[in-house]
Scaffold this motif. Structure first.
Motif, PDB file in Angstrom:
ATOM      1  N   ILE A 136       1.398  29.825 -27.763  1.00  0.00           N
ATOM      2  CA  ILE A 136       0.937  28.698 -26.954  1.00  0.00           C
ATOM      3  C   ILE A 136      -0.536  28.888 -26.606  1.00  0.00           C
ATOM      4  CG2 ILE A 136       1.189  27.585 -24.689  1.00  0.00           C
ATOM      5  CD1 ILE A 136       4.226  28.261 -24.966  1.00  0.00           C
ATOM      6  N   LEU A 137      -1.308  27.808 -26.766  1.00  0.00           N
ATOM      7  CA  LEU A 137      -2.750  27.846 -26.547  1.00  0.00           C
ATOM      8  C   LEU A 137      -3.147  26.883 -25.439  1.00  0.00           C
ATOM      9  CD1 LEU A 137      -3.913  27.785 -30.289  1.00  0.00           C
ATOM     10  CD2 LEU A 137      -3.659  29.795 -28.798  1.00  0.00           C
ATOM     11  N   PRO A 138      -4.271  27.145 -24.775  1.00  0.00           N
ATOM     12  CA  PRO A 138      -4.744  26.216 -23.749  1.00  0.00           C
ATOM     13  C   PRO A 138      -4.943  24.812 -24.315  1.00  0.00           C
ATOM     14  CG  PRO A 138      -5.984  28.269 -23.663  1.00  0.00           C
ATOM     15  CD  PRO A 138      -5.153  28.328 -24.910  1.00  0.00           C
ATOM     16  N   GLY A 139      -4.561  23.822 -23.542  1.00  0.00           N
ATOM     17  CA  GLY A 139      -4.739  22.431 -23.946  1.00  0.00           C
ATOM     18  C   GLY A 139      -3.607  21.848 -24.744  1.00  0.00           C
ATOM     19  N   GLN A 140      -2.682  22.679 -25.206  1.00  0.00           N
ATOM     20  CA  GLN A 140      -1.538  22.147 -25.950  1.00  0.00           C
ATOM     21  C   GLN A 140      -0.541  21.473 -25.003  1.00  0.00           C
ATOM     22  OE1 GLN A 140      -0.017  25.595 -28.028  1.00  0.00           O
ATOM     23  NE2 GLN A 140      -1.127  25.081 -29.898  1.00  0.00           N
ATOM     24  N   THR A 141       0.242  20.572 -25.565  1.00  0.00           N
ATOM     25  CA  THR A 141       1.379  20.017 -24.846  1.00  0.00           C
ATOM     26  C   THR A 141       2.629  20.740 -25.323  1.00  0.00           C
ATOM     27  OG1 THR A 141       0.349  17.847 -24.589  1.00  0.00           O
ATOM     28  CG2 THR A 141       2.742  17.959 -24.362  1.00  0.00           C
ATOM     29  N   VAL A 142       3.333  21.325 -24.382  1.00  0.00           N
ATOM     30  CA  VAL A 142       4.529  22.123 -24.674  1.00  0.00           C
ATOM     31  C   VAL A 142       5.721  21.450 -24.022  1.00  0.00           C
ATOM     32  CG1 VAL A 142       5.660  24.359 -24.394  1.00  0.00           C
ATOM     33  CG2 VAL A 142       3.184  24.245 -24.797  1.00  0.00           C
TER      34      VAL A 142
END
Length: 323
Positions: A136-142
């Motif tokens: 998971i990376l910053p700015g992603q929608t999870v």
């Protein structure tokens, strides 16, 4: 001299558990013995508890319990990294009992900062390993489907990583828990196409770069594929233990999804994940204590298993307290 004895739980038939008194086990080469303070109750126990055709009764004393923690009270020959009196989380498999024996490599030391705090290391380590494999990376929608113990921890870890978290669950208390642990949006898990339409609207039609399925049933798995964006990653965190599954391979293929089965089977990975969980809790990255909603003594293990199965409103995780 009379050998010391301990209490241990034995599942004697579907939905039936009894306590037995047996000799306290001794350590072999490279092993440690732990006087257990407690053990978490895992949803993976529910299939054996129900008594499927493949299950054999009675179970071994203490069997099914694999989320223990306690104090080391004996070490075997060749043990050099663990000492008597040290508090540890155990990755052993007979921890519905007052003592359990584990390989030295299957215990994780607990620091003084966690003194007296319950620490079911195996599920906490699972959460850390699933998070690691989710990338998971910053700015992603999870999107996280299923907010129980594991889903709540993953919500916290993903939001801490800078992701926008959409949590999907069927109970009001679970959705409130997801918001408490950092979810930006919550959706009731009720109607398949309504959920897809809602996520589409929330993401401007782009769907989610990461979807974590944390239920372990067919419908959530179907839903997870529908909510994963093109070239996104679908992570299987739910424990699928009730037979084969069907997948929409056309959809997965067309969207070019990466599909990750995040269940570890390597003992070293379990231990590493548990050690990372220790560090994360000490550092304040997450606090699992609100998730331990129900305590039971060992002689009420059956009630704890039934509650884990029935999931009444407000239930997240049960602990068996042994001292």
């Amino acid at each position: 001299m009379t050998s010391p004895v301990m209490r241990a739980a034995v599942v004697t038939a579907p939905g039936r558990v009894e306590l037995v008194h047996i000799p306290v086990p001794s350590t072999g080469v490279g092993q440690v013995r732990v006087r257990l303070e407690g053990c978490g109750v895992c949803a993976s126990n529910l299939a054996p508890w129900a008594g499927p055709d493949w299950m054999r009764f009675p179970t071994a004393p203490g069997a099914l319990g694999h989320e223990g923690w306690g104090i080391v009270d004996e070490v075997g020959e060749g043990v050099d990294a663990i000492r008597i009196g040290q508090r540890v989380a155990t990755l052993s498999h007979n921890s519905y009992a007052e003592f359990d024996v584990a390989e030295q490599s299957a215990v994780v030391p607990l620091p003084d900062a966690l003194a007296r705090a319950p620490f079911p290391g195996e599920p906490l380590g699972c959460a850390m390993n699933i998070f690691l494999r989710s990338e998971i990376l910053p700015g992603q929608t999870v999107c996280i489907i299923g907010i129980g113990f594991l889903g709540a921890l993953l919500t916290r870890l993903a939001s801490e990583a800078g992701a926008r978290v959409i949590a999907i669950s069927r109970r009001d208390s679970s959705l409130a828990l997801a918001r408490r642990f950092g979810a930006t949006e919550t959706i009731r898990m009720d109607e398949h196409f309504h959920i897809i339409d809602t996520v589409n609207a929330l993401t401007g039609g782009h769907l989610c770069e990461r979807v974590i399925e944390a239920v372990g049933k067919q419908w959530p798995l179907d839903l997870a594929g529908e909510l994963t964006a093109e070239r996104g990653r679908l992570i299987l965190a739910g424990y699928h233990q009730d037979g084969p599954r069907q997948v929409n391979m056309q959809l997965w293929n067309w969207r070019g999804l990466d599909v990750v089965n995040a269940h570890e089977r390597d003992p070293t990975s379990y231990a590493d994940g548990t050690a990372r969980a220790v560090d994360a809790v000490v550092a304040g990255r997450f606090d699992p204590s609100p998730l331990y909603t129900h305590d039971f003594p060992l002689d009420r293990l059956g009630e704890a298993l039934d509650m884990t199965r029935d999931h009444p409103e407000g239930f997240v995780k049960a602990l068996i307290r042994l001292s």
